[in-house]
Design an enzyme around this catalytic site. Structure first.
Site, PDB file in Angstrom:
ATOM      1  CE  LYS A  22      52.731 -20.779 -50.040  1.00  0.00           C
ATOM      2  NZ  LYS A  22      53.732 -21.828 -50.271  1.00  0.00           N
ATOM      3  CG  ASN A  23      56.781 -18.936 -50.283  1.00  0.00           C
ATOM      4  OD1 ASN A  23      55.985 -19.812 -49.967  1.00  0.00           O
ATOM      5  ND2 ASN A  23      57.042 -18.619 -51.547  1.00  0.00           N
ATOM      6  NE  ARG A 102      60.585 -28.217 -53.908  1.00  0.00           N
ATOM      7  CZ  ARG A 102      61.452 -29.114 -54.300  1.00  0.00           C
ATOM      8  NH1 ARG A 102      61.076 -30.307 -54.642  1.00  0.00           N
ATOM      9  NH2 ARG A 102      62.733 -28.836 -54.374  1.00  0.00           N
ATOM     10  CB  CYS A 126      52.768 -26.680 -56.694  1.00  0.00           C
ATOM     11  SG  CYS A 126      51.664 -25.598 -55.805  1.00  0.00           S
ATOM     12  NE  ARG A 131      58.704 -26.827 -56.837  1.00  0.00           N
ATOM     13  CZ  ARG A 131      57.840 -26.185 -56.054  1.00  0.00           C
ATOM     14  NH1 ARG A 131      56.639 -26.619 -55.910  1.00  0.00           N
ATOM     15  NH2 ARG A 131      58.215 -25.121 -55.408  1.00  0.00           N
ATOM     16  N   PRO A 132      63.400 -31.472 -58.163  1.00  0.00           N
ATOM     17  CG  PRO A 132      65.420 -31.505 -59.339  1.00  0.00           C
ATOM     18  CD  PRO A 132      64.049 -30.899 -59.355  1.00  0.00           C
ATOM     19  CG  ASP A 134      69.634 -31.775 -57.890  1.00  0.00           C
ATOM     20  OD1 ASP A 134      68.478 -31.330 -57.714  1.00  0.00           O
ATOM     21  OD2 ASP A 134      70.417 -31.275 -58.715  1.00  0.00           O
ATOM     22  CE  LYS A 172      67.587 -24.601 -61.570  1.00  0.00           C
ATOM     23  NZ  LYS A 172      66.864 -25.719 -62.174  1.00  0.00           N
ATOM     24  CB  VAL A 173      69.494 -19.259 -57.384  1.00  0.00           C
ATOM     25  CG1 VAL A 173      68.801 -18.624 -56.182  1.00  0.00           C
ATOM     26  CG2 VAL A 173      70.703 -18.454 -57.798  1.00  0.00           C
ATOM     27  CB  SER A 174      67.668 -24.056 -54.690  1.00  0.00           C
ATOM     28  OG  SER A 174      66.718 -24.614 -53.795  1.00  0.00           O
ATOM     29  CB  VAL A 175      63.842 -20.385 -52.418  1.00  0.00           C
ATOM     30  CG1 VAL A 175      63.215 -19.954 -51.100  1.00  0.00           C
ATOM     31  CG2 VAL A 175      63.859 -19.233 -53.420  1.00  0.00           C
ATOM     32  CG  ASP A 317      55.925 -18.107 -56.218  1.00  0.00           C
ATOM     33  OD1 ASP A 317      56.007 -19.074 -56.977  1.00  0.00           O
ATOM     34  OD2 ASP A 317      56.306 -18.135 -55.033  1.00  0.00           O
ATOM     35  CB  ILE A 339      62.020 -20.370 -61.798  1.00  0.00           C
ATOM     36  CG1 ILE A 339      62.404 -18.884 -61.795  1.00  0.00           C
ATOM     37  CG2 ILE A 339      62.397 -21.058 -60.492  1.00  0.00           C
ATOM     38  CD1 ILE A 339      63.793 -18.567 -61.379  1.00  0.00           C
ATOM     39  NE  ARG A 409      49.548 -26.014 -50.906  1.00  0.00           N
ATOM     40  CZ  ARG A 409      50.470 -26.041 -51.859  1.00  0.00           C
ATOM     41  NH1 ARG A 409      50.151 -26.409 -53.082  1.00  0.00           N
ATOM     42  NH2 ARG A 409      51.711 -25.723 -51.613  1.00  0.00           N
TER      43      ARG A 409
END
Ligand code: UD1
Length: 430
Positions: A22-23, A102, A126, A131-132, A134, A172-175, A317, A339, A409
């Protein structure tokens, strides 16, 4: 609303075909916005989130086709789909579509890159922490975008002539921010360097798709991605990687129930840290030519402490599922969620099976029990929901999981895959 009824106690034995991730499928679909030529994706999972993103992309003007089975393909194989964004007719992603998921916010990257403007509703998804966005906005501004927030929408405009390559150092690490900035940078003028990029296998899948579409990217799979902007991207055909979270979930289910399951198509290198942890709990894992075999025959489950981290660390996850496993261990274990700040909604539901879990800030302490008992439980977020299903598979007696739309989902044919391996599980229509 549909519910799942299951009766625990049966070991799992047999094969489970792992679906497309899915991701990975979601950002790959979004990448189709970058070109006026068709992007063909194979192994796309049949999931509610995929359907939802189809609606969003169609609203932007993307033509979507689902193709039929090809000769030699089994019926369980993922979908072959074409996404063709010949003309982007609308650069607004409205609230009623974006609020449900999201990842749909990520369209802001390609829209801005190709159309030089985007108006995207702030996201939903979710309820696991605030979960901003920025980091997305920071990155897009580094590429020269002007950003305003207007009535719940992010309104972004590129400089005249388009985005401009730059050096982006994520604090920061964000996928999601990595996917978005990677896509945006492919059409920017000049070179972009993304530092502290996410290294998840899904990022690599997308980066390789972009390269197949004509993008110039180096450092794929590392913390630093370098993108040399090109004027135009073209069509390509790309396969969605197998879902490592589904893989880990079924591995933990087999660990809980006992049995012998081959996770067909799974790739060990995509979840090595979780497999290493599972091995320490006493599960027998072997990598075979066509997947990963998981076995547990009679021996007890050893308690193991984990911390969630960005890839290659233990994935957040899989945290809820691992906690479900630890409720049956022969001792005390600890889980530290680093996380997301509010990702323990499953704790109260797992307690309904008789689990003994105490949460103090980021840390959950689990006292293992030899036997869980079936219960009525409520699905909250996507991964939490599946932790309740696997707990129910190992519990004594009947379990009803209510409000399962979250499962649809993210998990393809969950009941079907489990029941083929001997689980007593069925869907009750709401
Ligand atoms: C993706 C995955 C999700 C997974 C998560 C972490 C998809 C569709 N979803 O979500 O399944 O749980 O990665 O592996 O791929 N953050 C900020 N500011 C931002 C963006 C993020 O502070 O602008 C924070 C988040 O609140 C969170 C952390 O960064 O605490 C990581 O989030 P991120 O990696 O962005 O998660 P998603 O991409 O939303």
């Amino acid at each position: 609303m549909d519910r799942i009824r299951l009766v625990g106690g049966n070991p799992l034995n047999g094969d489970i075909v792992i679906s497309g991730a899915k991701n990975a499928a979601l950002p790959l679909m979004i990448a189709s916005l970058l070109t006026d030529e068709p992007l063909v994706l194979t192994n796309v999972p049949r999931l509610a989130d995929v359907k939802q993103l189809e609606r969003i992309l169609e609203n932007h003007g993307v033509d979507i086709a689902v193709h039929g089975r090809r000769r030699g393909e089994s019926d369980g194989v993922g979908q072959r789909m074409t996404f063709h964004a010949a003309d982007i007719v609308d650069t607004t992603a409205p609230y009623d579509l974006v609020s449900k998921m999201r990842a749909s916010f990520w369209v802001i990257g390609p829209l801005l890159a190709r159309c030089h403007e985007a108006r995207v509703s702030l996201p939903g998804g979710c309820a696991i922490g605030t979960r901003p966005v920025d980091l997305f906005l920071f990155g897009l501004k580094e590429l020269g975008a002007e950003i305003d927030i207007d009535e719940g929408y992010v309104v972004a405009r590129a400089p005249k002539g388009g985005l401009i390559g730059s050096r982006i150092v994520f604090p920061k690490v964000s996928v999601g921010a990595t996917h978005t900035l990677l896509m945006a940078a492919t059409l920017a003028k000049g070179t972009t360097v993304i530092e502290n990029a996410a290294q998840e296998p899904e990022i690599t899948n997308v980066a390789e798709c972009l390269v197949a579409m004509g993008a110039k990217i180096s450092g794929i799979g590392t913390r630093t991605l370098t993108i040399e902007g090109v004027e135009k991207l073209h069509g390509a055909s790309v396969e969605v990687i197998p879902d490592r979270i589904e893989t880990g979930t079924f591995a933990m289910a087999a660990a809980m129930t006992g049995g012998d399951v081959l996770l067909r198509g799974a790739r060990a290198e995509h979840l090595q840290s979780a497999l290493d942890i599972l091995a320490r709990t006493g599960v027998d894992l072997t990598t075979e030519a066509d997947g990963i075999r998981v076995k547990r025959n009679g021996n007890g489950i050893q308690p193991v402490d984990i911390e969630t981290h960005p890839f290659p660390g233990f994935p957040t996850d899989l945290q809820a599922q691992f906690m479900a496993l630890m409720t049956m261990s022969q001792g005390t274990s600890h889980v530290r969620e680093t996380i997301f700040e509010n990702r323990y909604m499953h704790v109260a539901e797992l307690a309904r099976f008789g689990a003994d879990i105490a949460v103090d800030g980021q840390v959950a302490t689990i006292q293992g029990k030899s036997q869980l008992k079936g219960a009525q439980v409520m699905a909250t977020d996507l991964r939490a929901s599946v932790s309740l299903v696997i707990a129910g598979l190992a519990a004594k007696g009947e379990t009803i999981v209510n409000r399962i739309y979250h499962l649809d989902r993210g998990f393809e044919r969950l009941e079907d895959k489990l029941s083929r391996c001997g689980a007593e599980i069925e869907r009750l229509a709401g």
